[in-house]
Design a protein around this motif. Structure first.
Motif, short mmCIF file in Angstrom:
data_model
loop_
_atom_site.label_atom_id
_atom_site.label_comp_id
_atom_site.label_asym_id
_atom_site.label_seq_id
_atom_site.Cartn_x
_atom_site.Cartn_y
_atom_site.Cartn_z
N THR A 10 -25.40 -12.92 0.71
CA THR A 10 -26.27 -14.04 0.35
C THR A 10 -26.94 -14.70 1.54
N GLY A 11 -26.41 -14.49 2.72
CA GLY A 11 -26.94 -15.16 3.90
C GLY A 11 -26.39 -16.56 4.08
N ALA A 12 -25.53 -17.00 3.17
CA ALA A 12 -24.90 -18.32 3.29
C ALA A 12 -23.67 -18.19 4.18
N SER A 13 -23.44 -19.18 5.01
CA SER A 13 -22.27 -19.13 5.87
C SER A 13 -21.00 -19.30 5.05
N VAL A 14 -19.89 -18.84 5.62
CA VAL A 14 -18.60 -19.02 4.96
C VAL A 14 -18.33 -20.50 4.76
N ARG A 15 -18.68 -21.29 5.74
CA ARG A 15 -18.50 -22.75 5.64
C ARG A 15 -19.30 -23.31 4.46
N SER A 42 -21.54 -14.62 -8.66
CA SER A 42 -21.52 -15.56 -7.54
C SER A 42 -22.69 -15.34 -6.60
N VAL A 43 -23.12 -14.09 -6.44
CA VAL A 43 -24.26 -13.79 -5.58
C VAL A 43 -25.51 -14.49 -6.11
N VAL A 44 -25.74 -14.37 -7.41
CA VAL A 44 -26.89 -15.01 -8.05
C VAL A 44 -26.77 -16.52 -7.96
N THR A 45 -25.57 -17.03 -8.21
CA THR A 45 -25.35 -18.47 -8.16
C THR A 45 -25.65 -19.02 -6.77
N VAL A 46 -25.18 -18.34 -5.74
CA VAL A 46 -25.42 -18.82 -4.37
C VAL A 46 -26.92 -18.82 -4.07
N HIS A 47 -27.63 -17.79 -4.50
CA HIS A 47 -29.08 -17.76 -4.29
C HIS A 47 -29.74 -18.95 -4.99
#
Length: 121
Positions: A10-15, A42-47
């Motif tokens: 997703t490119g989102a940090s673990v934090r 979860s991938v779609v949700t994070v995007h």
């Protein structure tokens, strides 16, 4: 999938992913080992979360929106007039910002003498 893989996908940090969980935006399963286990949704949700955050929405607003997302459509029921009003205000803010940026670009174009042509666009 584990948090590191979700971060890579997703490119989102673990934090950031841990923060999204704290805010109720993600709900991974917990394995007996204590590790978080994320599914494909979860991938779609994070995007979606990242797009809504970039639009200037708060995590509280996003938490209200996410349960109303069906496929790629957001369906707001009559139960959430405050959310609708807040989203309308946020849309107006974004529109004003777009107009201000367009005006700034137009000024730069006039200073340059003509619109700058970027190859490939």
């Amino acid at each position: 999938m584990k948090i590191g893989e979700l971060s890579r996908r997703t490119g989102a940090s673990v934090r950031a992913l841990r923060y999204y969980e704290e805010q109720g935006l993600l709900a991974p399963e917990r394995l007996p080992s204590g590790y978080r286990d994320y599914d494909e949704r979860s991938v779609v949700t994070v995007h979606r979360v990242r797009v809504l955050l970039s639009a200037g929405l708060s995590t509280a607003s996003i938490a209200e929106i996410l349960p109303n997302v069906v496929d790629d459509s957001v369906v707001l029921t009559g139960r959430c007039p405050e959310l609708r009003e807040g989203l309308a205000a946020e849309r107006a803010r974004i529109t004003e910002r777009i107009e201000a940026l367009t005006a700034a670009r137009d000024i730069l174009d006039s200073l340059i003498g003509r619109p700058l042509v970027v190859s490939g666009r």
